[in-house]
Design an enzyme around this catalytic site. Structure first.
Site, PDB file in Angstrom:
ATOM      1  CD  GLU A 150       0.628  -0.541   3.136  1.00  0.00           C
ATOM      2  OE1 GLU A 150       1.484  -0.115   3.924  1.00  0.00           O
ATOM      3  OE2 GLU A 150       0.542  -1.735   2.805  1.00  0.00           O
ATOM      4  CG  ASP A 151       4.795   0.800   1.272  1.00  0.00           C
ATOM      5  OD1 ASP A 151       4.396   0.073   0.345  1.00  0.00           O
ATOM      6  OD2 ASP A 151       5.740   0.465   2.023  1.00  0.00           O
TER       7      ASP A 151
END
Length: 358
Positions: free
Chosen positions: A236-237
């Site tokens: 997700e980063d």
């Protein structure tokens, strides 16, 4: 024979270019570390958004011997306007008691505890953070992992980098001084191989961000759909950083490192972690001069004397590099990821599916 000679010449040219690129990466990262990291407060530029409020999102799962000490450093930050949003998925998680203890100890700190999460996708971290994100009241959100330890001026350092055109500020991952050879092994990796790739990528304009410690503009994330838009991804980063970059915002790196201080570590855990990471990065070979440059870089990232001897560094560096091929091949062979208490299968494009035990 002419074809073989041509192939050998091509291989030689490729090898020379690769050699030059790798050394350029090394020099860039060493110079950047020496010029940018561990600046004294008087040397740091004035902030554009210095007094902006910050909502700290803290995902928690389980406890380790250092959890309460790590969390407490966030309750003693020297910053005028911030809130701590502690997020725990399970009501029976022992981290609940740790949080309640700190909330009672620091009643004057603006902190809240969210239990239960919100299932919006495959990513357990996003699911855990959703209630806290929805309850955040400030324009900047700081997502910071449970194993991170900070200094009193860490948040000031992050906001100092959030200038007018910057949408995301991230910290270079590193590890705190701890006892044991497994800790030395982690410190050598995060002070040599990892920052070489991480820093050189960011210096050359490649958006390389880890989610251990990231300060972001909430309105920009909301424009991309909020946290829920990234719940379908394991990494997700990366996709949050991509969404911010796609909207024209720049990135900046904090002058302080993101200091990991997990109380639970071993060589086996380190190896498992690297297998997961090496699904997204490439392995690079080293030589003796590379080893020396790694040591120079490590001391720069540390910002002071190392807590172990040069012999310990040499052994840890050799073990880390020897493990790299096996870690990389293991990551290619098996796309299964074990993360906390869940298991996931990585798909092309960064999405993943949960593996349910029948």
């Amino acid at each position: 024979m002419a074809l073989l000679d041509l192939a050998m010449q091509g291989l030689a040219v490729f090898g020379f270019i690769l050699f030059c690129v790798l050394w350029l990466m090394h020099f860039m990262s060493i110079i950047y570390v020496r010029l940018h990291l561990h600046k004294k407060r008087s040397e740091v530029k004035q902030a554009f958004i210095q007094l902006a409020g910050v909502s700290l999102l803290k995902p928690l799962k389980g406890v380790d011997p250092n959890l309460i000490a790590n969390l407490e450093t966030f309750f003693t930050l020297d910053y005028p306007k911030y809130e701590i949003l502690l997020c725990i998925q399970d009501q029976d998680d022992p981290a609940v008691d740790v949080c309640k203890k700190l909330l009672g100890k620091y009643p004057n700190v603006d902190a809240r505890l969210f239990i239960g999460g919100k299932k919006v996708g495959i990513n357990p971290k996003i699911n855990n953070l959703m209630p806290g994100y929805e309850g955040a009241k400030y324009g900047l959100v700081w997502i910071c992992d449970s194993g991170i330890r900070v200094k009193p001026d860490t948040l000031t350092d992050l906001t100092n980098q959030m200038t007018e055109k910057v949408g995301l500020v991230h910290g270079l991952p590193y590890v705190a001084d701890r006892q044991g050879f497994a800790a030395t092994l982690e410190q050598v990796y995060f002070g040599t191989s990892h920052p070489r790739s991480y820093i050189s990528a960011n210096v050359t304009g490649i958006k390389c961000v880890t989610g251990m410690s990231c300060l972001m503009r909430k309105d920009v994330l909301d424009q991309a759909g909020g946290l829920v838009a990234f719940a379908q991804y394991i990494a997700e980063d990366y996709f949050m950083a991509k969404a911010i970059a796609d909207r024209g915002w720049k990135f900046s790196m904090a002058t302080q490192v993101a200091l990991q201080n997990s109380g639970s570590y071993s060589i086996g855990q380190f190896q498992s972690r690297m297998i997961r990471w090496d699904m997204m990065v490439f392995f690079m070979c080293h030589c003796l001069a590379w080893f020396i440059s790694d040591y120079i870089q490590l001391t720069g990232v540390q910002g002071g004397p190392l807590c172990f001897s040069k012999l310990d560094f040499a052994v840890a560096w050799f073990i880390r590099e020897s493990m790299a091929v096996q870690i990389f091949l293991s990551a290619l062979w098996d796309p299964t990821i074990s993360w906390r208490t869940g298991r996931y299968r990585l798909r092309c494009g960064g999405t993943a599916e949960e593996i349910l035990d029948v």
